[in-house]
Scaffold this motif. Sequence first.
Motif, PDB file in Angstrom:
ATOM      1  N   ASP A  87       0.844  -1.368  -0.080  1.00  0.00           N
ATOM      2  CA  ASP A  87       0.087  -0.195  -0.016  1.00  0.00           C
ATOM      3  C   ASP A  87       0.885   1.074   0.054  1.00  0.00           C
ATOM      4  N   GLY A  88       0.949   1.971  -1.117  1.00  0.00           N
ATOM      5  CA  GLY A  88       1.660   3.180  -1.192  1.00  0.00           C
ATOM      6  C   GLY A  88       3.278   2.919  -1.418  1.00  0.00           C
ATOM      7  N   VAL A  89       3.600   1.832  -1.693  1.00  0.00           N
ATOM      8  CA  VAL A  89       4.907   1.437  -1.956  1.00  0.00           C
ATOM      9  C   VAL A  89       5.089   0.840  -3.456  1.00  0.00           C
ATOM     10  N   VAL A  90       5.970   1.746  -3.888  1.00  0.00           N
ATOM     11  CA  VAL A  90       6.681   1.169  -5.548  1.00  0.00           C
ATOM     12  C   VAL A  90       7.762   0.898  -5.556  1.00  0.00           C
ATOM     13  N   ASP A  91       8.093  -0.193  -6.120  1.00  0.00           N
ATOM     14  CA  ASP A  91       9.483  -0.663  -6.265  1.00  0.00           C
ATOM     15  C   ASP A  91       9.919  -0.065  -7.644  1.00  0.00           C
ATOM     16  N   ALA A  92      10.535   0.638  -7.781  1.00  0.00           N
ATOM     17  CA  ALA A  92      11.034   1.606  -8.931  1.00  0.00           C
ATOM     18  C   ALA A  92      11.510   0.569  -9.726  1.00  0.00           C
ATOM     19  N   ARG A  93      12.367  -0.454  -9.505  1.00  0.00           N
ATOM     20  CA  ARG A  93      12.965  -1.375 -10.480  1.00  0.00           C
ATOM     21  C   ARG A  93      12.010  -1.889 -11.157  1.00  0.00           C
ATOM     22  N   ARG A  94      10.924  -2.162 -10.795  1.00  0.00           N
ATOM     23  CA  ARG A  94       9.733  -2.742 -12.038  1.00  0.00           C
ATOM     24  C   ARG A  94       8.828  -1.918 -12.318  1.00  0.00           C
ATOM     25  N   CYS A  95       9.150  -0.410 -12.174  1.00  0.00           N
ATOM     26  CA  CYS A  95       7.824   0.508 -12.607  1.00  0.00           C
ATOM     27  C   CYS A  95       8.243   0.931 -13.912  1.00  0.00           C
ATOM     28  N   ILE A  96       7.380   1.004 -14.918  1.00  0.00           N
ATOM     29  CA  ILE A  96       7.598   1.599 -16.294  1.00  0.00           C
ATOM     30  C   ILE A  96       8.046   2.708 -16.331  1.00  0.00           C
ATOM     31  N   SER A  97       7.589   3.827 -15.465  1.00  0.00           N
ATOM     32  CA  SER A  97       8.072   4.814 -15.460  1.00  0.00           C
ATOM     33  C   SER A  97       9.653   4.984 -15.328  1.00  0.00           C
ATOM     34  N   TYR A  98       9.954   4.311 -14.264  1.00  0.00           N
ATOM     35  CA  TYR A  98      11.198   4.363 -13.861  1.00  0.00           C
ATOM     36  C   TYR A  98      12.187   3.962 -15.120  1.00  0.00           C
ATOM     37  N   LEU A  99      11.681   2.579 -15.516  1.00  0.00           N
ATOM     38  CA  LEU A  99      12.469   1.839 -16.515  1.00  0.00           C
ATOM     39  C   LEU A  99      12.701   2.885 -17.886  1.00  0.00           C
ATOM     40  N   THR A 100      11.503   3.760 -18.254  1.00  0.00           N
ATOM     41  CA  THR A 100      11.715   4.334 -19.598  1.00  0.00           C
ATOM     42  C   THR A 100      12.285   5.807 -19.246  1.00  0.00           C
ATOM     43  N   ILE A 101      12.639   6.434 -18.048  1.00  0.00           N
ATOM     44  CA  ILE A 101      12.728   7.684 -17.757  1.00  0.00           C
ATOM     45  C   ILE A 101      13.889   7.757 -16.908  1.00  0.00           C
ATOM     46  N   GLU A 102      14.043   6.920 -15.867  1.00  0.00           N
ATOM     47  CA  GLU A 102      14.934   7.062 -15.071  1.00  0.00           C
ATOM     48  C   GLU A 102      16.319   6.339 -14.998  1.00  0.00           C
ATOM     49  N   ALA A 103      15.995   5.147 -15.517  1.00  0.00           N
ATOM     50  CA  ALA A 103      16.944   4.120 -15.597  1.00  0.00           C
ATOM     51  C   ALA A 103      17.912   4.219 -16.755  1.00  0.00           C
ATOM     52  N   ASP A 104      19.089   4.256 -17.058  1.00  0.00           N
ATOM     53  CA  ASP A 104      20.071   4.315 -18.022  1.00  0.00           C
ATOM     54  C   ASP A 104      20.635   2.970 -18.371  1.00  0.00           C
ATOM     55  N   GLU A 105      20.280   1.873 -17.562  1.00  0.00           N
ATOM     56  CA  GLU A 105      20.800   0.610 -17.672  1.00  0.00           C
ATOM     57  C   GLU A 105      19.870   0.036 -18.736  1.00  0.00           C
ATOM     58  N   ASP A 106      20.235  -1.201 -19.463  1.00  0.00           N
ATOM     59  CA  ASP A 106      19.156  -2.159 -20.113  1.00  0.00           C
ATOM     60  C   ASP A 106      18.060  -2.250 -19.507  1.00  0.00           C
ATOM     61  N   ILE A 107      16.887  -2.210 -20.077  1.00  0.00           N
ATOM     62  CA  ILE A 107      15.582  -2.720 -19.544  1.00  0.00           C
ATOM     63  C   ILE A 107      15.740  -4.306 -19.330  1.00  0.00           C
ATOM     64  N   PRO A 108      15.513  -4.684 -18.041  1.00  0.00           N
ATOM     65  CA  PRO A 108      15.191  -6.218 -17.929  1.00  0.00           C
ATOM     66  C   PRO A 108      14.369  -6.923 -19.003  1.00  0.00           C
ATOM     67  N   GLU A 109      14.862  -7.967 -19.388  1.00  0.00           N
ATOM     68  CA  GLU A 109      14.220  -8.799 -20.650  1.00  0.00           C
ATOM     69  C   GLU A 109      12.945  -9.203 -20.102  1.00  0.00           C
ATOM     70  N   GLU A 110      12.716  -9.555 -18.892  1.00  0.00           N
ATOM     71  CA  GLU A 110      11.736 -10.274 -18.324  1.00  0.00           C
ATOM     72  C   GLU A 110      10.590  -9.062 -18.155  1.00  0.00           C
ATOM     73  N   LEU A 111      11.032  -8.019 -18.053  1.00  0.00           N
ATOM     74  CA  LEU A 111       9.925  -6.854 -18.064  1.00  0.00           C
ATOM     75  C   LEU A 111       9.373  -6.318 -19.184  1.00  0.00           C
ATOM     76  N   ARG A 112      10.129  -6.274 -20.461  1.00  0.00           N
ATOM     77  CA  ARG A 112       9.907  -6.054 -21.629  1.00  0.00           C
ATOM     78  C   ARG A 112       8.529  -6.107 -22.254  1.00  0.00           C
ATOM     79  N   PRO A 113       8.221  -7.577 -22.415  1.00  0.00           N
ATOM     80  CA  PRO A 113       6.774  -7.881 -22.664  1.00  0.00           C
ATOM     81  C   PRO A 113       5.755  -7.144 -22.240  1.00  0.00           C
ATOM     82  N   ALA A 114       5.853  -7.077 -20.574  1.00  0.00           N
ATOM     83  CA  ALA A 114       4.648  -6.293 -20.154  1.00  0.00           C
ATOM     84  C   ALA A 114       4.667  -4.724 -20.140  1.00  0.00           C
TER      85      ALA A 114
END
Length: 352
Positions: free
Chosen positions: A208-235
Amino acid sequence: MDPLELKSAIREWARDLGFTDLRVCDTDLSDYEAGFLSWLEAGHQGSMSYMDRHGLLRFRPQELVPGTRRVLMVSRDYLPPESTGPSEVLGDPAKGYVSRYALGRDYHKVVRKNLQHLAKRISEATGPFTYRAFCDSAPVYETGLAERSGLGWKGRHSLVLNRSGGSWFFLGALFVDIELPVDEPVTPHCGSCTACIDVCPTGAIVADGVVDARRCISYLTIEADEDIPEELRPAMGNRIYGCDDCQLVCPWNRFARKTGETDFHARHGLDAPDLLELFAWDEETFLSKTEGSAIRRIGWRRWRRNLAVAIGNIPPDHRRAGSAVALLDASLGEAGEQVDRHIRWALTRLRG
């Protein structure tokens, strides 16, 4: 002007400047510190090192700006009147979805500029005073300040919700050394609803109210400069900059207002863009099309990385799949090895 009259006047001046609401709170955010430290300890910040670097300063306004006595919290509606609605875009794998907040001019500049105008108007009534304006631009816990001021409550998706406007609004903060009457917080009204948790494509809302940025699409497409994890790409589907799913499904957003601020209206057709056309932008075109936009901050290479993932999610039997393969093949080597890794993943998917 006594403090109560001044506060009333400030609220009117804020509305004149386009803000939806203005509330006042003190600087005590100590109740939020333990939760933040637990979030950091769990590694939910991902590669956002600034979260660790600034530590608890974000919960101590009086340390960030010495002399601060009150915080003027403002909201500003941003939902644009798009020609194509979000659900229609998300349902078309050949189009790209851009989070609605980023379709127009960079909100940081718009909100901060108007907060500066508000401060000037206050100084005309009170004389010089110490202040500093913020809009997602410094270690300031705007969510907590919004809750304490009564602008809304923190929803299960971690965004601030308001019963009269949902969550489609920006927040801004004006730290001041003026003593003003504070507003009362509002009670949460999510009830037993878990729609935002249930709809999250990558399961990023872990409590409740807690977001794991490592799985969040906003983080993955904006904040993260590393490769997007392959297991998350289809979603991720066709989401190329941010994700609004948790807001789109929220019942309170049926009360959301469309913005009248033309700066927040969609530019360059980004409310329903063609993925292949976007991928064909060279760096010069990207910089031109995103001038004055929040999108520009991720840069052309990260933009292409995101687009490659979205294109890789086009079904192999889709009418645009052949064109997508030709475009991606011809683009290998243009934007660096990281982008090439995502292109090769997409090509494998498109070829079935």
